[in-house]
Design a protein around this motif. Structure first.
Motif, PDB file in Angstrom:
ATOM      1  N   ILE A 193       0.874  -1.167   0.000  1.00 61.24           N
ATOM      2  CA  ILE A 193       0.000   0.000   0.000  1.00 61.24           C
ATOM      3  C   ILE A 193       0.914   1.220   0.000  1.00 61.24           C
ATOM      4  CG2 ILE A 193      -1.829   1.246   1.215  1.00 61.24           C
ATOM      5  CD1 ILE A 193      -2.390  -1.472   2.683  1.00 61.24           C
ATOM      6  N   PRO A 194       0.823   2.075  -1.015  1.00 56.43           N
ATOM      7  CA  PRO A 194       1.785   3.180  -1.105  1.00 56.43           C
ATOM      8  C   PRO A 194       1.309   4.430  -0.379  1.00 56.43           C
ATOM      9  CG  PRO A 194       0.404   3.203  -3.029  1.00 56.43           C
ATOM     10  CD  PRO A 194      -0.082   2.049  -2.175  1.00 56.43           C
ATOM     11  N   THR A 195       2.155   5.435  -0.383  1.00 52.89           N
ATOM     12  CA  THR A 195       1.745   6.798  -0.086  1.00 52.89           C
ATOM     13  C   THR A 195       1.105   7.336  -1.354  1.00 52.89           C
ATOM     14  OG1 THR A 195       3.643   7.069   1.381  1.00 52.89           O
ATOM     15  CG2 THR A 195       2.512   9.070   0.691  1.00 52.89           C
ATOM     16  N   TYR A 196      -0.174   7.755  -1.255  1.00 51.97           N
ATOM     17  CA  TYR A 196      -0.851   8.254  -2.448  1.00 51.97           C
ATOM     18  C   TYR A 196      -0.221   9.567  -2.906  1.00 51.97           C
ATOM     19  CZ  TYR A 196      -4.457   5.278  -0.284  1.00 51.97           C
ATOM     20  OH  TYR A 196      -5.141   4.254   0.320  1.00 51.97           O
ATOM     21  N   LYS A 197      -0.209   9.775  -4.200  1.00 58.45           N
ATOM     22  CA  LYS A 197       0.303  11.035  -4.749  1.00 58.45           C
ATOM     23  C   LYS A 197      -0.565  12.175  -4.219  1.00 58.45           C
ATOM     24  CE  LYS A 197       2.050  10.918  -8.813  1.00 58.45           C
ATOM     25  NZ  LYS A 197       3.453  11.198  -8.434  1.00 58.45           N
ATOM     26  N   GLY A 198       0.054  13.131  -3.555  1.00 58.85           N
ATOM     27  CA  GLY A 198      -0.672  14.231  -2.942  1.00 58.85           C
ATOM     28  C   GLY A 198      -0.934  14.042  -1.461  1.00 58.85           C
ATOM     29  N   GLN A 199      -0.583  12.865  -0.957  1.00 54.75           N
ATOM     30  CA  GLN A 199      -0.796  12.582   0.463  1.00 54.75           C
ATOM     31  C   GLN A 199       0.272  13.239   1.333  1.00 54.75           C
ATOM     32  OE1 GLN A 199      -0.963   8.381   1.153  1.00 54.75           O
ATOM     33  NE2 GLN A 199      -1.534   8.557   3.311  1.00 54.75           N
ATOM     34  N   GLY A 200       1.460  13.461   0.731  1.00 57.09           N
ATOM     35  CA  GLY A 200       2.522  14.132   1.474  1.00 57.09           C
ATOM     36  C   GLY A 200       3.877  13.517   1.232  1.00 57.09           C
ATOM     37  N   ALA A 201       4.853  14.322   0.835  1.00 61.64           N
ATOM     38  CA  ALA A 201       6.241  13.883   0.657  1.00 61.64           C
ATOM     39  C   ALA A 201       7.114  15.124   0.760  1.00 61.64           C
ATOM     40  CB  ALA A 201       6.421  13.177  -0.683  1.00 61.64           C
ATOM     41  N   GLN A 202       7.519  15.446   1.995  1.00 64.38           N
ATOM     42  CA  GLN A 202       8.256  16.680   2.232  1.00 64.38           C
ATOM     43  C   GLN A 202       8.953  16.585   3.577  1.00 64.38           C
ATOM     44  OE1 GLN A 202       5.713  20.097   2.395  1.00 64.38           O
ATOM     45  NE2 GLN A 202       7.384  21.548   2.710  1.00 64.38           N
ATOM     46  N   PHE A 203      10.210  16.986   3.626  1.00 65.40           N
ATOM     47  CA  PHE A 203      10.925  16.968   4.896  1.00 65.40           C
ATOM     48  C   PHE A 203      10.188  17.813   5.936  1.00 65.40           C
ATOM     49  CE2 PHE A 203      14.860  16.144   2.255  1.00 65.40           C
ATOM     50  CZ  PHE A 203      15.052  14.865   2.729  1.00 65.40           C
ATOM     51  N   GLY A 204      10.128  17.295   7.153  1.00 62.92           N
ATOM     52  CA  GLY A 204       9.524  18.032   8.258  1.00 62.92           C
ATOM     53  C   GLY A 204       8.018  17.964   8.300  1.00 62.92           C
ATOM     54  N   ALA A 205       7.407  17.132   7.453  1.00 61.70           N
ATOM     55  CA  ALA A 205       5.954  17.051   7.371  1.00 61.70           C
ATOM     56  C   ALA A 205       5.472  15.689   7.842  1.00 61.70           C
ATOM     57  CB  ALA A 205       5.502  17.301   5.932  1.00 61.70           C
ATOM     58  N   THR A 206       4.169  15.560   7.968  1.00 62.25           N
ATOM     59  CA  THR A 206       3.546  14.250   8.122  1.00 62.25           C
ATOM     60  C   THR A 206       2.592  14.062   6.960  1.00 62.25           C
ATOM     61  OG1 THR A 206       1.610  14.985   9.384  1.00 62.25           O
ATOM     62  CG2 THR A 206       3.600  14.517  10.638  1.00 62.25           C
ATOM     63  N   THR A 207       2.215  12.826   6.716  1.00 61.88           N
ATOM     64  CA  THR A 207       1.217  12.583   5.680  1.00 61.88           C
ATOM     65  C   THR A 207      -0.098  13.241   6.087  1.00 61.88           C
ATOM     66  OG1 THR A 207       0.799  10.463   6.732  1.00 61.88           O
ATOM     67  CG2 THR A 207       2.226  10.460   4.792  1.00 61.88           C
ATOM     68  N   MET A 208      -0.907  13.560   5.109  1.00 62.48           N
ATOM     69  CA  MET A 208      -2.154  14.291   5.347  1.00 62.48           C
ATOM     70  C   MET A 208      -3.059  13.558   6.329  1.00 62.48           C
ATOM     71  SD  MET A 208      -5.050  15.276   2.536  1.00 62.48           S
ATOM     72  CE  MET A 208      -6.574  16.138   2.993  1.00 62.48           C
ATOM     73  N   ASP A 209      -3.227  12.263   6.129  1.00 64.06           N
ATOM     74  CA  ASP A 209      -4.125  11.504   7.002  1.00 64.06           C
ATOM     75  C   ASP A 209      -3.568  11.406   8.412  1.00 64.06           C
ATOM     76  OD1 ASP A 209      -2.146  10.096   5.677  1.00 64.06           O
ATOM     77  OD2 ASP A 209      -3.186   8.200   5.688  1.00 64.06           O
ATOM     78  N   ASN A 210      -2.259  11.216   8.527  1.00 59.80           N
ATOM     79  CA  ASN A 210      -1.639  11.145   9.851  1.00 59.80           C
ATOM     80  C   ASN A 210      -1.880  12.447  10.613  1.00 59.80           C
ATOM     81  OD1 ASN A 210       0.625   9.469  11.470  1.00 59.80           O
ATOM     82  ND2 ASN A 210       1.032  11.645  11.694  1.00 59.80           N
ATOM     83  N   TYR A 211      -1.785  13.580   9.898  1.00 60.07           N
ATOM     84  CA  TYR A 211      -1.970  14.879  10.542  1.00 60.07           C
ATOM     85  C   TYR A 211      -3.408  15.059  11.014  1.00 60.07           C
ATOM     86  CZ  TYR A 211      -0.349  19.580  11.610  1.00 60.07           C
ATOM     87  OH  TYR A 211       0.046  20.715  12.265  1.00 60.07           O
ATOM     88  N   ILE A 212      -4.354  14.711  10.158  1.00 65.15           N
ATOM     89  CA  ILE A 212      -5.768  14.846  10.531  1.00 65.15           C
ATOM     90  C   ILE A 212      -6.098  13.929  11.707  1.00 65.15           C
ATOM     91  CG2 ILE A 212      -8.130  14.416   9.758  1.00 65.15           C
ATOM     92  CD1 ILE A 212      -7.205  15.238   6.926  1.00 65.15           C
ATOM     93  N   MET A 213      -5.603  12.703  11.659  1.00 64.14           N
ATOM     94  CA  MET A 213      -5.969  11.710  12.674  1.00 64.14           C
ATOM     95  C   MET A 213      -5.343  12.007  14.036  1.00 64.14           C
ATOM     96  SD  MET A 213      -5.746   8.285  10.287  1.00 64.14           S
ATOM     97  CE  MET A 213      -6.200   7.095  11.557  1.00 64.14           C
ATOM     98  N   THR A 214      -4.367  12.911  14.073  1.00 64.66           N
ATOM     99  CA  THR A 214      -3.734  13.248  15.349  1.00 64.66           C
ATOM    100  C   THR A 214      -4.109  14.645  15.854  1.00 64.66           C
ATOM    101  OG1 THR A 214      -1.775  13.993  14.147  1.00 64.66           O
ATOM    102  CG2 THR A 214      -1.755  11.740  14.989  1.00 64.66           C
ATOM    103  N   ARG A 215      -4.691  15.496  14.990  1.00 68.03           N
ATOM    104  CA  ARG A 215      -4.868  16.898  15.397  1.00 68.03           C
ATOM    105  C   ARG A 215      -6.274  17.453  15.197  1.00 68.03           C
ATOM    106  NH1 ARG A 215       0.165  15.636  14.140  1.00 68.03           N
ATOM    107  NH2 ARG A 215       1.900  16.667  15.209  1.00 68.03           N
ATOM    108  N   TRP A 216      -7.115  16.749  14.484  1.00 68.76           N
ATOM    109  CA  TRP A 216      -8.478  17.259  14.284  1.00 68.76           C
ATOM    110  C   TRP A 216      -9.356  16.833  15.460  1.00 68.76           C
ATOM    111  CZ3 TRP A 216     -13.154  14.680  14.071  1.00 68.76           C
ATOM    112  CH2 TRP A 216     -14.259  15.421  13.657  1.00 68.76           C
ATOM    113  N   PRO A 217     -10.207  17.682  15.970  1.00 72.14           N
ATOM    114  CA  PRO A 217     -10.484  19.079  15.565  1.00 72.14           C
ATOM    115  C   PRO A 217      -9.783  20.118  16.429  1.00 72.14           C
ATOM    116  CG  PRO A 217     -12.235  18.315  16.984  1.00 72.14           C
ATOM    117  CD  PRO A 217     -11.257  17.171  16.878  1.00 72.14           C
ATOM    118  N   ARG A 218      -9.006  19.672  17.438  1.00 70.02           N
ATOM    119  CA  ARG A 218      -8.437  20.632  18.393  1.00 70.02           C
ATOM    120  C   ARG A 218      -7.371  21.527  17.776  1.00 70.02           C
ATOM    121  NH1 ARG A 218      -6.769  16.530  22.975  1.00 70.02           N
ATOM    122  NH2 ARG A 218      -6.735  15.165  21.140  1.00 70.02           N
ATOM    123  N   GLU A 219      -6.508  20.955  16.921  1.00 72.99           N
ATOM    124  CA  GLU A 219      -5.387  21.721  16.374  1.00 72.99           C
ATOM    125  C   GLU A 219      -5.445  21.859  14.858  1.00 72.99           C
ATOM    126  OE1 GLU A 219      -1.571  20.350  17.886  1.00 72.99           O
ATOM    127  OE2 GLU A 219      -2.601  19.322  19.516  1.00 72.99           O
TER     128      GLU A 219
END
Length: 796
Positions: free
Chosen positions: A174-200
């Motif tokens: 199962i890959p990282t989907y194109k547009g999901q995130g690939a950048q130093f210092g970042a997290t994947t989009m889903d990882n970010y939502i699943m850890t910070r929504w809705p508080r942050e």
């Protein structure tokens, strides 16, 4: 919104390092959530080392995990895929293997289960991972780096496919989907939502679902710190019928393995983007980890040689050394600069490793003939036939000898020597001798130092008017360092730093600084040493360049006395992901040199089980890096900083120290730091395989010592008569459970055959499970990694 099903995967990234005190509370909250939310599933992404540690110090934690597995079958999962959570590119071949296999062994030992889907939080990928995890029993991979501070993998416009490694091995992924995130210092989009929504964060999981609605099955995954689990999201998932929590085990049912054939992922080595804060903590942790890694490899090979010829094995100490090494490679220890933890684990590793090393060396020494104080045991524990310089102390001599020779059977090798002690009359009576030993693979020899008649040896090195002449080079020095290095045979200028010269440079206390000092050159039989004493701005430094009669390498040992100076610029960054100070190598304290290339150069480096070109300006290699054209080049063999920086078309540097603003905090330097590497000029085009073998010999030199007692025995012995071409390299030879195992890999992209006289070879997986039949020889195809159990052929 579509009613298409979406799956959510949540694993707590934790363990003993950083999270040890919080583990019990995080387990308690996981149990409470599974009790309160019937759909909720959760897994553990701990370094597997923590289970071994807790079993000794806090066994109640192991019981809690076991009880949770029983209480919530199918809802609670062990996902520990590595023993020490390393950044996998920057550890050796064997460290990569042991990180995987020791994790599986720990999972099974403590819980009776193991993951079959390889998944990680922080970057533990490279292009040889597919065959390694397949040989470790994994059935699928999740190719996502969830937190990408130090590396990330390529992305694909695909929901599921087969990831092919360099050797052609393919694993459903199962890959990282194109547009999901690939950048130093970042997290994947889903990882970010699943850890910070809705508080942050105000983007809901529905936004991820909508953005990637074309993928089916659709997976959102979180592999993040234990403190980043989001209960509001968990509550929300309970209310949405199409959302399903899953574990790694569920993925094997959700994703039909046959469908992986529809898409092929063939990422190159360069597509796994990586970086390290080279020079952070004065490279201390990186250098100490490499030294410990070398010790453990030597100890394990020597132990295997002992087991082969005496039946004695010190497997327990070797295993303990490995385990403490693997946890010292933890990403948080290395990149957060956890010096106390590094000291704890590396000290334990060195203690166990040295005990195994000394025990095996002593056992091997007892097999050979020796004269106390004048016999030198030499061991080649590699798979390569090699010539290397050996240096050792000799015993007392009553009369001052005219010359020395190292004798083994019919070999009589002239020695160079230094006087290390004189008697009351001022006569030399104790010496340090050096000679060139020729050793077959996996063999031992004893050389007896004898007095010979004739003239004392004359140095083949000369020094006059700031120019050192060696058998291979003319080296011109200046007060700032090295002006140039010229090849004596062809006249090619290999290094050209201009008339002012260069050695070290950096931004020190916000001011550009270059080295300035004086050279002291000593020419002795078979070696020459050029010692530079000076400063780089306010930092006192010493650099010793060592030239050997039989080697094209220029050994470098640099020392700096730090007193808290800032090194490198300290810019302020508003965004976390833009905090790049620690990764700008051109501004650090560094070793500098220029190569007069007349056209663009190519770059190549070694990675775990692979030699690969790179287009990156930061050329990062495990044992070596190189740049060159078809006319000339330069390689750097490293023992700490695994980076060669391409500053411009002709200027290169090796980062050695950094002390300034950094994402995890500033670590001031207050001590003497030592850095070791070797410069290898090249005339003509680069030969990556030859450089690789040279770098391995530099990293794993002959083991030698002076024998302290008289004894009888043979003068030489080949312990394991290996026959293999130069493109096949041994990464391990080890004893385990009364068997001997050999691991080899193909390094040049062509076939190669391995034979061992007197033994059959039975192919095994990385867990030592038999997967083939006993044969007399084996052939590896390009880039393969293979493990074999060795069985002596019975003599009738």
């Amino acid at each position: 919104m579509s009613e298409k099903q979406m799956y959510l995967l949540s694993y707590d990234h934790g363990g003993y390092i950083l999270w040890g005190p919080d583990f019990a509370s995080s387990m308690e909250s996981a149990v409470n959530w599974m009790t309160s939310y019937p759909k909720f599933k959760i897994g553990l992404d701990n370094e597997a080392y923590c289970y071994d540690r807790y079993a000794i110090e806090n066994p109640e934690i192991i019981e809690i995990v076991r009880d949770t597995l029983k209480r919530f079958p199918g809802r609670f999962s062990i996902g520990s895929s590595s023993y020490g959570q390393p950044l996998a590119v920057f550890i050796s071949e064997e460290s990569n293997v042991r990180q995987i296999t020791y994790a599986i062994e720990a999972d099974l030992k403590h819980f009776g289960v193991r993951p079959h889907v390889y998944a990680i939080s922080e970057h533990a990928y490279h292009s040889q991972i597919p065959q390694l995890i397949l040989q470790a029993g994994y059935k699928m991979a999740l190719m996502r780096t969830h937190f990408q501070m130090y590396g990330y993998n390529p992305t694909y416009d695909s929901s599921f496919g087969t990831w092919y490694g360099e050797d052609g091995s393919g694993i459903p992924t199962i890959p990282t989907y194109k547009g999901q995130g690939a950048q130093f210092g970042a997290t994947t989009m889903d990882n970010y939502i699943m850890t910070r929504w809705p508080r942050e964060w105000d983007e809901p999981i529905e936004l991820f679902e909508e953005k990637f609605k074309q993928y089916e099955p659709l997976l959102a995954s979180r592999y993040d710190d234990v403190v980043q689990r989001c209960e509001e999201l968990t509550q929300h998932v309970e209310t949405v019928d199409r959302y399903h929590w899953v574990t790694l085990e569920d993925l094997l049912d959700i994703y039909p393995l046959e469908s992986a054939k529809n898409d092929a992922y063939r990422p190159s080595a360069d597509e796994f983007r990586v970086r390290m804060p080279w020079g952070y903590c004065g490279n201390r942790i990186f250098s100490d980890c490499r030294a410990a890694e070398t010790l453990v490899a030597h100890a394990e090979r020597l132990n295997a040689m002992t087991a082969l010829c005496t039946g004695e094995s010190d497997q327990e100490n070797v295993t303990n050394a490995w385990k403490h090494l693997l946890i010292s490679q933890h990403h948080d220890i290395q990149i957060c600069g956890l010096l106390d933890e590094a000291q704890e684990f590396l000290s334990a590793c060195n203690q166990y490793g040295k005990q195994a090393y000394d025990t095996a060396r002593s056992r091997l020494a007892k097999r050979i003939s020796a004269t106390a104080g004048r016999s030198i045991l030499v061991i080649n524990d590699s798979s390569m036939e090699m010539d290397q310089m050996v240096e050792a102390e000799t015993g007392f001599f009553r009369n001052t000898p005219e010359a020395f020779a190292a004798v083994c059977g019919e070999e009589v090798i002239p020695c160079g020597y230094d006087v290390t002690e004189r008697d009351a009359s001022g006569n030399p009576c104790r010496f340090r001798v050096r000679f060139i030993a020729h050793m077959k693979p996996m063999s031992i020899k004893v050389y007896t130092i004898t007095e010979t008649t004739g003239s004392a040896p004359v140095s083949s090195f000369t020094y006059e008017n700031q120019v050192l002449t060696t058998p291979f080079y003319e080296v011109t020095f200046s007060e700032h360092g090295i002006c140039r290095i010229k090849d004596r045979k062809t006249g090619t200028i290999l290094i050209d730093n201009g008339e002012s010269g260069a050695l070290f440079a950096g931004i020190v206390n916000d001011t550009p600084a270059v080295s300035c000092g004086t050279w002291h050159v000593t020419c002795r039989p078979m070696v020459a040493e050029a010692c530079f004493y000076g400063q780089v701005g306010p930092i006192p430094c010493k650099c010793t360049l060592r030239f050997e009669e039989n080697s094209l390498q220029i050994g470098c040992r640099a020392q700096f006395d730090h007193r808290g100076e800032t090194i490198g610029y300290g810019r302020e960054f508003a965004a976390f992901r833009q905090n790049t100070n620690g990764f700008v190598h051109e501004e650090k304290l560094r070793f500098c040199f220029s190569v007069p290339f007349d056209k663009p150069c190519d770059a190549v480096r070694d990675l775990p089980f692979l030699i690969a070109p790179t287009k990156e300006p930061y050329i990062q290699g495990n044992y070596w890096t190189a740049v060159g054209t078809d006319v000339q080049g330069v390689a750097v063999f490293n023992r700490g900083s695994m980076c060669l920086t391409k500053e411009n078309a002709q200027t290169f540097s090796v980062p050695l120290a950094y002390n300034n603003r950094y994402v995890w905090g500033e670590k001031c330097l207050w001590r003497t730091y030592t850095h070791e590497f070797s410069l290898r000029p090249v005339v003509g085009s680069l030969d990556p395989l030859s450089l690789h073998r040279e770098a391995l010999a530099y990293t794993y030199p002959f083991v030698s010592c002076t024998i302290k007692s008289d004894q009888s025995g043979a003068e030489s012995e080949v312990i394991l008569p290996i026959s293999m071409p130069e493109n096949i390299v041994m990464s391990a030879c080890y004893a385990k459970n009364d068997h001997i195992y050999l691991r080899v890999y193909e390094a040049a992209g062509k076939d190669g055959t391995v034979q061992i006289a007197g033994y059959t070879l039975t192919e095994c997986d990385l867990l030592e499970n038999e997967v083939g039949t006993a044969v007399s020889s084996v052939t590896l195809t390009p880039h393969q990694v293979k493990t074999y159990r060795l069985t002596p052929i019975a003599v009738s």
